[in-house]
Design a protein around this motif. Structure first.
Motif, PDB file in Angstrom:
ATOM      1  N   HIS A 203       0.815  -1.221   0.000  1.00 44.12           N
ATOM      2  CA  HIS A 203       0.000   0.000   0.000  1.00 44.12           C
ATOM      3  C   HIS A 203       0.846   1.266   0.000  1.00 44.12           C
ATOM      4  N   ASP A 204       2.063   1.212   0.529  1.00 51.08           N
ATOM      5  CA  ASP A 204       2.947   2.390   0.565  1.00 51.08           C
ATOM      6  C   ASP A 204       4.074   2.313  -0.459  1.00 51.08           C
ATOM      7  N   ILE A 205       3.922   1.474  -1.479  1.00 50.78           N
ATOM      8  CA  ILE A 205       4.997   1.288  -2.452  1.00 50.78           C
ATOM      9  C   ILE A 205       5.337   2.590  -3.178  1.00 50.78           C
ATOM     10  N   GLY A 206       4.375   3.512  -3.250  1.00 55.83           N
ATOM     11  CA  GLY A 206       4.607   4.793  -3.905  1.00 55.83           C
ATOM     12  C   GLY A 206       5.528   5.720  -3.140  1.00 55.83           C
ATOM     13  N   LYS A 207       5.894   5.351  -1.898  1.00 53.79           N
ATOM     14  CA  LYS A 207       6.808   6.177  -1.103  1.00 53.79           C
ATOM     15  C   LYS A 207       8.281   5.907  -1.424  1.00 53.79           C
ATOM     16  N   LEU A 208       8.553   4.933  -2.278  1.00 53.45           N
ATOM     17  CA  LEU A 208       9.939   4.549  -2.507  1.00 53.45           C
ATOM     18  C   LEU A 208      10.776   5.689  -3.070  1.00 53.45           C
ATOM     19  N   ASN A 209      10.154   6.584  -3.832  1.00 58.18           N
ATOM     20  CA  ASN A 209      10.900   7.701  -4.413  1.00 58.18           C
ATOM     21  C   ASN A 209      10.863   8.957  -3.547  1.00 58.18           C
ATOM     22  N   LEU A 210      10.206   8.890  -2.407  1.00 58.22           N
ATOM     23  CA  LEU A 210      10.140  10.047  -1.514  1.00 58.22           C
ATOM     24  C   LEU A 210      11.395  10.116  -0.637  1.00 58.22           C
ATOM     25  N   PRO A 211      11.837  11.330  -0.279  1.00 54.70           N
ATOM     26  CA  PRO A 211      12.900  11.441   0.734  1.00 54.70           C
ATOM     27  C   PRO A 211      12.425  10.830   2.041  1.00 54.70           C
ATOM     28  N   ASP A 212      13.335  10.294   2.818  1.00 52.07           N
ATOM     29  CA  ASP A 212      12.974   9.625   4.071  1.00 52.07           C
ATOM     30  C   ASP A 212      12.133  10.517   4.977  1.00 52.07           C
ATOM     31  N   ARG A 213      12.455  11.796   5.041  1.00 49.34           N
ATOM     32  CA  ARG A 213      11.754  12.698   5.966  1.00 49.34           C
ATOM     33  C   ARG A 213      10.301  12.937   5.564  1.00 49.34           C
ATOM     34  N   LEU A 214       9.922  12.576   4.334  1.00 48.93           N
ATOM     35  CA  LEU A 214       8.547  12.794   3.882  1.00 48.93           C
ATOM     36  C   LEU A 214       7.724  11.509   3.838  1.00 48.93           C
ATOM     37  N   ARG A 215       8.297  10.419   4.292  1.00 57.85           N
ATOM     38  CA  ARG A 215       7.586   9.144   4.198  1.00 57.85           C
ATOM     39  C   ARG A 215       6.551   8.951   5.305  1.00 57.85           C
ATOM     40  N   TRP A 216       6.634   9.765   6.335  1.00 55.47           N
ATOM     41  CA  TRP A 216       5.676   9.675   7.443  1.00 55.47           C
ATOM     42  C   TRP A 216       5.083  11.059   7.663  1.00 55.47           C
ATOM     43  N   GLN A 217       3.789  11.158   7.495  1.00 51.13           N
ATOM     44  CA  GLN A 217       3.122  12.449   7.542  1.00 51.13           C
ATOM     45  C   GLN A 217       3.294  13.110   8.905  1.00 51.13           C
ATOM     46  N   GLN A 218       3.630  14.412   8.875  1.00 47.38           N
ATOM     47  CA  GLN A 218       3.816  15.190  10.092  1.00 47.38           C
ATOM     48  C   GLN A 218       2.927  16.437  10.051  1.00 47.38           C
ATOM     49  N   GLN A 226       3.286  18.500   1.965  1.00 43.11           N
ATOM     50  CA  GLN A 226       2.028  17.746   2.059  1.00 43.11           C
ATOM     51  C   GLN A 226       1.607  17.235   0.680  1.00 43.11           C
ATOM     52  N   SER A 227       1.786  18.060  -0.346  1.00 40.49           N
ATOM     53  CA  SER A 227       1.425  17.658  -1.702  1.00 40.49           C
ATOM     54  C   SER A 227       2.299  16.500  -2.173  1.00 40.49           C
ATOM     55  N   LEU A 228       3.611  16.590  -1.896  1.00 43.55           N
ATOM     56  CA  LEU A 228       4.521  15.500  -2.267  1.00 43.55           C
ATOM     57  C   LEU A 228       4.156  14.213  -1.544  1.00 43.55           C
ATOM     58  N   TYR A 229       3.831  14.333  -0.260  1.00 42.87           N
ATOM     59  CA  TYR A 229       3.466  13.153   0.514  1.00 42.87           C
ATOM     60  C   TYR A 229       2.214  12.500  -0.071  1.00 42.87           C
ATOM     61  N   ARG A 230       1.197  13.295  -0.345  1.00 41.73           N
ATOM     62  CA  ARG A 230      -0.062  12.741  -0.852  1.00 41.73           C
ATOM     63  C   ARG A 230       0.096  12.141  -2.245  1.00 41.73           C
ATOM     64  N   ASP A 231       1.091  12.602  -2.976  1.00 43.89           N
ATOM     65  CA  ASP A 231       1.310  12.089  -4.327  1.00 43.89           C
ATOM     66  C   ASP A 231       1.804  10.645  -4.318  1.00 43.89           C
ATOM     67  N   HIS A 232       2.175  10.125  -3.137  1.00 42.66           N
ATOM     68  CA  HIS A 232       2.648   8.740  -3.117  1.00 42.66           C
ATOM     69  C   HIS A 232       1.546   7.767  -3.525  1.00 42.66           C
ATOM     70  N   VAL A 233       0.286   8.165  -3.371  1.00 45.56           N
ATOM     71  CA  VAL A 233      -0.803   7.282  -3.802  1.00 45.56           C
ATOM     72  C   VAL A 233      -0.773   7.114  -5.318  1.00 45.56           C
ATOM     73  N   ALA A 234      -0.682   8.237  -6.052  1.00 48.43           N
ATOM     74  CA  ALA A 234      -0.610   8.162  -7.516  1.00 48.43           C
ATOM     75  C   ALA A 234       0.638   7.420  -7.971  1.00 48.43           C
ATOM     76  N   GLN A 235       1.769   7.679  -7.289  1.00 43.56           N
ATOM     77  CA  GLN A 235       3.007   6.974  -7.640  1.00 43.56           C
ATOM     78  C   GLN A 235       2.863   5.471  -7.402  1.00 43.56           C
ATOM     79  N   GLY A 236       2.169   5.102  -6.333  1.00 38.05           N
ATOM     80  CA  GLY A 236       1.957   3.689  -6.037  1.00 38.05           C
ATOM     81  C   GLY A 236       1.086   3.014  -7.083  1.00 38.05           C
ATOM     82  N   ILE A 237       0.035   3.697  -7.533  1.00 37.21           N
ATOM     83  CA  ILE A 237      -0.827   3.132  -8.581  1.00 37.21           C
ATOM     84  C   ILE A 237      -0.031   2.903  -9.860  1.00 37.21           C
ATOM     85  N   ALA A 238       0.784   3.907 -10.244  1.00 41.35           N
ATOM     86  CA  ALA A 238       1.586   3.776 -11.463  1.00 41.35           C
ATOM     87  C   ALA A 238       2.555   2.604 -11.359  1.00 41.35           C
TER      88      ALA A 238
END
Length: 294
Positions: A203-218, A226-238
């Motif tokens: 479910h979080d596979i789209g976070k693989l390209n995110l910097p470590d500090r953005l992988r857990w929402q704060q 916040q926009s980059l973090y939320r984009d992990h859903v679209a990246q995961g679908i792709a």
């Protein structure tokens, strides 16, 4: 110390290590003491020529002959001198129960750790070999259903949140185990459990390209973060499409941050527009990630 031993020379009592990974064999663990000829036959069927043998943790010697029963012994004489078994008092039964529970928990903890390592390997190959990662994720889901979830559900729950594992892998494993336990309790068929388990694992596979500090929402994320973090859903679908995931698993990736009241993201769809699998994963994901909130 360990040494290589031909599979033809395996004996009951040997402690062996299978260098195949948890998903590639039917045993609960990759390292174990052989307790039956059936286990030996299974190891030999895996296509290995040798396995690693831990002599210090074994009961048998590599070159030891098979134990031979002396049929000339008068068993009736032994029966006369054999001590009477001690009565099963409440305290003795309680001690046996505790010992069995502790052994079961140690097994669950080892299974959880092996599964987390296997999931880390899936993530490592997802970007460069997506279809291989898909096959590995299916094997891991199958292993969870066949190994870890066949025992005591309460013991499975006790090992969740393993702080010694990779943080991302531990979270994904927590979500997968909880989601599968719930769906099994609801009587879901096998193919739906497979879609659910694979989607939960990834479910979080789209976070693989995110910097470590953005992988857990704060709470202190900027609008851009916040926009980059939320984009992990679209990246995961792709990425899930490149992996060739089933529609059921892809919808888990797409909807794992949606909420029943429509307040989730990215689509803000309410409960009635979410798949049953996505509802479970969204609920469990929201529950489990609270332990990672600073």
């Amino acid at each position: 110390m360990t040494a290589k031993v031909p599979v033809e020379d395996l004996r009951v009592g040997m402690f062996i290590h299978l260098d195949l990974g948890w998903m590639s064999h039917p045993f609960p663990l990759s390292s174990f003491k052989i307790s039956s000829q059936e286990q030996i036959d299974t190891v030999r069927s895996l296509g290995l020529s040798h396995v690693r043998w831990d002599t210090a943790r074994s009961d048998a010697s590599h070159n030891a002959p098979e134990r031979v029963t002396d049929t000339a012994i008068d068993l009736s004489a032994l029966a006369v001198t054999q001590a009477e078994p001690e009565p099963e008092t409440p305290s003795r039964l309680h001690a046996k129960t505790l010992t069995a529970q502790e052994a079961s928990q140690r097994l669950c903890e080892k299974q959880f750790s092996e599964a987390c390592r296997a999931l880390k390997q899936v993530n490592d190959q997802a970007l460069t070999a997506p279809q291989a990662a898909r096959d590995s994720s299916h094997q891991l889901t199958r292993a969870l259903l066949d190994k870890m979830l066949i025992g005591d559900a309460e013991l499975c729950l006790r090992v969740l949140g393993d702080t010694h594992s990779d943080r991302g892998a531990a979270h994904a494993m927590n979500v997968s185990v909880l989601s599968l336990l719930l769906a099994k309790h609801l009587g879901w068929p096998d193919h739906e459990l497979m879609d659910l388990g694979t989607g939960a694992l990834l479910h979080d596979i789209g976070k693989l390209n995110l910097p470590d500090r953005l992988r857990w929402q704060q709470d202190n994320f900027t609008t851009a973060e916040q926009s980059l973090y939320r984009d992990h859903v679209a990246q995961g679908i792709a990425l899930g499409r490149r992996m060739g995931l089933t529609a059921g698993s892809l919808l888990v990736l797409a909807q794992h941050h949606e909420m029943a009241d429509g307040s989730g993201f990215p689509s803000g769809c309410p409960q009635e527009r979410m798949t049953p699998a996505a509802r479970i994963v969204s609920l469990v994901n929201h529950y489990d990630k609270q332990q990672y909130v600073n």
